[in-house]
Design an enzyme around this catalytic site. Structure first.
Site, PDB file in Angstrom:
ATOM      1  N   CYS A 118       1.530   3.153   0.541  1.00  0.00           N
ATOM      2  CA  CYS A 118       0.317   3.649   1.185  1.00  0.00           C
ATOM      3  C   CYS A 118       0.716   4.222   2.541  1.00  0.00           C
ATOM      4  CB  CYS A 118      -0.704   2.528   1.348  1.00  0.00           C
ATOM      5  SG  CYS A 118      -2.207   3.022   2.235  1.00  0.00           S
ATOM      6  N   HIS A 132      -7.963  -0.364   7.936  1.00  0.00           N
ATOM      7  CA  HIS A 132      -6.897  -1.252   7.468  1.00  0.00           C
ATOM      8  C   HIS A 132      -6.967  -2.583   8.184  1.00  0.00           C
ATOM      9  CE1 HIS A 132      -4.444   1.675   5.157  1.00  0.00           C
ATOM     10  NE2 HIS A 132      -5.031   2.534   5.970  1.00  0.00           N
ATOM     11  N   GLU A 179      -5.106  -1.189  -1.834  1.00  0.00           N
ATOM     12  CA  GLU A 179      -5.943  -0.092  -1.357  1.00  0.00           C
ATOM     13  C   GLU A 179      -7.371  -0.245  -1.855  1.00  0.00           C
ATOM     14  OE1 GLU A 179      -4.431   4.045  -0.651  1.00  0.00           O
ATOM     15  OE2 GLU A 179      -3.156   3.492  -2.346  1.00  0.00           O
ATOM     16  N   CYS A 213      -5.487  10.172   3.537  1.00  0.00           N
ATOM     17  CA  CYS A 213      -4.438   9.688   2.632  1.00  0.00           C
ATOM     18  C   CYS A 213      -3.122  10.247   3.165  1.00  0.00           C
ATOM     19  CB  CYS A 213      -4.695  10.160   1.205  1.00  0.00           C
ATOM     20  SG  CYS A 213      -3.398   9.681   0.038  1.00  0.00           S
ATOM     21  N   GLY A 252      -1.453   3.040   5.326  1.00  0.00           N
ATOM     22  CA  GLY A 252      -1.161   1.628   5.460  1.00  0.00           C
ATOM     23  C   GLY A 252       0.133   1.373   6.214  1.00  0.00           C
TER      24      GLY A 252
END
Length: 272
Positions: A215, A157, A206, A70, A218
């Site tokens: 994100c 992703h 997400e 994260c 991301g």
């Protein structure tokens, strides 16, 4: 359990410090989901002891699944550790490896997210495929999206390049992409509009959390995927719903650096 509510560009976290406990917290998925319903966060971050780094960080999505990375959460946790120590740098061990962070200004933190993983097995995908542009398409409300780039930044992703991201039914499309059988571990779906080589508008669905204000991984994946397609430079501003992030994919060592704001919203109590 005492914890802090924090956010990075609107991406909301609960940060719980369990470094004084000899036994790492056992958190059933239903407990995490209940806390998410109560406090409306995207990820739960728990700090445990580490012999080599400032802390070992575990991460749960709002749906109760434990995950490996994260980006914005790492920045938030690193900021808390730096505030505690008075240092301008912090290190965190995670499932995906060690991450190093440093201050980048007032309430701003940079984190080295390491090298992107780009082969199909590392995403992972269900079958061999060119990850620059996947042979994949889906649609919702009569809108078809196709050929995303695939990048693993500690989590998977798929990044779609869109002409007008504001008019896109992101939630409907993101849900379809997340659960498609092509992605055996599910996937985060990014929807990127390229303004120019150094400015990208991004919205992200997400996995396990839904539509998020920002994100970090991301944003990293969007820059990497865009550069691989010749759509962006190696450094760009990524404008998320909740604020601006900055990403650089360094040529010298292949590492991706994520920089952005953090905010401490205060202490809360998590019910057992």
């Amino acid at each position: 359990m005492k914890a802090r509510l924090m956010n990075g560009a609107g991406n909301r976290f609960i940060l719980a410090d369990q470094r004084d406990s000899a036994i790492p917290a056992q958190l059933p998925a239903e407990t995490v989901r209940a806390w998410a319903r109560q406090h409306a966060f995207d990820q739960l971050l728990v700090l445990n002891r580490s012999e080599q780094a400032d802390a070992y960080m575990r991460i749960w999505n709002a749906d109760g699944d434990e995950v490996g990375a994260c980006g914005n959460g790492t920045r938030a946790a690193a900021w808390a550790l730096m505030e505690e120590s008075g240092s301008d740098a912090a290190s965190l061990d995670t499932i995906g490896g060690r991450l190093a962070a440093e201050r980048a200004g007032h309430l701003s933190v940079s984190v080295d997210m390491g090298e992107p993983r780009l082969d199909w097995q590392s995403i992972p995908l269900a079958r061999p495929m060119d990850t620059v542009a996947l042979d994949f398409a889906t649609e919702a409300d009569g809108i078809r999206i196709e050929t995303p780039g695939a990048v693993n930044m500690g989590n998977p992703h798929a990044v779609f390049f869109i002409r007008d991201v504001e008019s896109l039914p992101v939630a409907k499309l993101g849900r379809e992409v997340e659960l498609d059988p092509l992605f055996p571990e599910k996937v985060n779906a990014g929807f990127a509009q390229i303004y120019d080589a150094s400015h990208i508008r991004l919205r992200v669905w997400e996995r396990g959390a839904g539509l998020t204000a920002a994100c970090g991984t991301g944003a990293c994946a969007a820059l990497v995927a865009a550069h691989r397609r010749g759509l962006a430079a190696r450094k760009a501003s990524i404008m998320a719903d909740g604020g601006e992030l900055f990403v650089e994919w360094r040529e010298a060592d292949n590492h991706v650096i994520l920089t952005g704001p953090v905010e401490d919203e205060g202490e809360i109590e998590l019910a057992p």
